[in-house]
Design an enzyme around this catalytic site. Structure first.
Site, mmCIF file in Angstrom:
data_model
loop_
_atom_site.group_PDB
_atom_site.id
_atom_site.type_symbol
_atom_site.label_atom_id
_atom_site.label_comp_id
_atom_site.label_asym_id
_atom_site.label_seq_id
_atom_site.Cartn_x
_atom_site.Cartn_y
_atom_site.Cartn_z
ATOM 1 N N ASP A 142 0.835 -1.203 0.000
ATOM 2 C CA ASP A 142 0.000 0.000 0.000
ATOM 3 C C ASP A 142 0.877 1.263 0.000
ATOM 4 O O ASP A 142 2.018 1.230 0.456
ATOM 5 C CB ASP A 142 -0.888 -0.019 1.262
ATOM 6 N N HIS A 200 2.781 3.093 -9.288
ATOM 7 C CA HIS A 200 2.498 1.655 -9.424
ATOM 8 C C HIS A 200 3.664 0.917 -10.059
ATOM 9 O O HIS A 200 4.014 -0.190 -9.662
ATOM 10 C CB HIS A 200 1.225 1.455 -10.248
ATOM 11 N N LEU A 226 9.869 -21.244 -4.393
ATOM 12 C CA LEU A 226 8.916 -20.313 -3.763
ATOM 13 C C LEU A 226 7.588 -20.318 -4.531
ATOM 14 O O LEU A 226 7.568 -20.185 -5.758
ATOM 15 C CB LEU A 226 9.493 -18.886 -3.782
HETATM 16 C C1 LIG Z 1 -3.941 -1.530 -5.826
HETATM 17 C C2 LIG Z 1 -2.726 -1.480 -4.954
HETATM 18 C C3 LIG Z 1 -1.582 -2.277 -5.496
HETATM 19 C C4 LIG Z 1 -2.296 -0.039 -4.749
HETATM 20 C C5 LIG Z 1 -1.793 0.236 -3.351
HETATM 21 O O1 LIG Z 1 -1.406 1.596 -3.234
HETATM 22 P P1 LIG Z 1 -2.547 2.687 -3.281
HETATM 23 O O2 LIG Z 1 -2.939 2.944 -4.679
HETATM 24 O O3 LIG Z 1 -3.674 2.281 -2.358
HETATM 25 O O4 LIG Z 1 -1.829 4.000 -2.720
HETATM 26 P P2 LIG Z 1 -2.402 4.980 -1.616
HETATM 27 O O5 LIG Z 1 -2.795 4.135 -0.425
HETATM 28 O O6 LIG Z 1 -1.258 5.905 -1.312
HETATM 29 O O7 LIG Z 1 -3.603 5.669 -2.193
HETATM 30 MG MG LIG Z 2 -3.973 2.500 -0.474
#
Ligand SMILES: CC(C)CCOP(=O)(O)OP(=O)(O)O
Ligand SMILES: [Mg+2]
Length: 242
Positions: free
Chosen positions: A16, A33, A129
């Site tokens: 995240d 991403h 793995l």
């Molecule tokens: C879909 C998942 C891989 C993305 C995780 O990061 P995020 O887009 O939730 O980023 P934020 O929490 O900073 O909004």
């Molecule tokens: Mg997020």
């Protein structure tokens, strides 16, 4: 010699913080991403070297569809790039890794569905793995689909109600493909402390590790710190007096 903590067989990760990372650096969400995708490689290499048996990555949840179409389309393209790339397939195969996917694939693009199937087929007999990527996954949906499958087996006489026990139920969950289906350690980055409808049944006795760093900022040392934190955990599974 630093070795993997005893009993740490299955690691799960909720990656995240990609958009916050991009925002902080004045970059685009796509760059966020993409940066996260590179860190998946760091984590999978580390887990492979350290002898982790199963690594489950929460890549896209059923709730993520509500995001901007441009972001969702990009994520799907990124998955296809990561999973469909010959270079990654070669590296993962060379490393003896097995790759499986959990989540509802039926609404993914045909090309992504094909890439998932090819990757699963090509690596299903590997003994290294086992990477499980959760794409369009929902812990509640997983429990519901298992319940429906069991109900229909009882209805058509393949099962009786008294046959239904914990191990039978776990065979119906999407994680039945894993030798060790229950995560021993769940790592969540970016400071958020929630499960977000990940593997609800499987996480019953999992140890949680929350990292403040945003996923794209995680380095090998941060992942190692998370894995090593498992050493200090005293797992009592609700019993065992202190
Ligand atoms: C879909 C998942 C891989 C993305 C995780 O990061 P995020 O887009 O939730 O980023 P934020 O929490 O900073 O909004
Ligand atoms: Mg997020």
């Amino acid at each position: 010699l630093v070795t993997l903590p005893e009993g740490l067989k299955h690691v799960a990760v909720i990656m995240d913080g990609h958009r916050r990372w991009a925002k902080n650096k004045g970059l685009t969400v796509k760059q966020g991403h993409r940066a996260g995708g590179e860190k998946i490689q760091v984590l999978t290499r580390l887990c492979s070297q350290w002898g982790v048996k199963v690594l489950t990555i929460f890549a896209f949840s059923t709730e993520n569809w509500v995001r901007l179409k441009e972001e969702v389309d990009f994520l799907m393209k990124l998955f296809l790039e990561l999973i469909g790339s010959q270079e990654n397939l070669d590296e993962w195969t060379r490393d003896g890794r097995r790759v499986s996917f959990i989540g509802d694939k039926s609404i993914l693009s045909k090309s992504l569905q094909k890439a998932l199937t090819v990757m699963e087929e090509r690596t299903k007999c590997n003994s290294g793995l086992h990477v499980i990527m959760a794409i369009n996954y929902s812990g509640r949906h997983d429990i519901l689909q298992a319940t429906k499958s069991i109900a229909s087996k009882v209805k058509n006489g393949h099962l009786t109600v008294k046959d239904i026990d914990q191990s039978l139920f776990e065979q119906e969950l999407e994680t039945h493909c894993a030798e060790f289906p229950e995560p021993d350690l769940l790592i969540r980055t970016s400071g958020e402390k929630r499960v977000s409808n990940f593997m609800l049944w499987q996480l019953a006795y999992t140890e949680f590790y929350f990292a403040n760093k945003l996923f794209p900022d995680m380095e090998e040392a941060d992942f190692m710190e998370a894995l090593m934190s498992f050493k200090s955990r005293q797992r009592r599974y609700g019993g065992q007096n202190i």
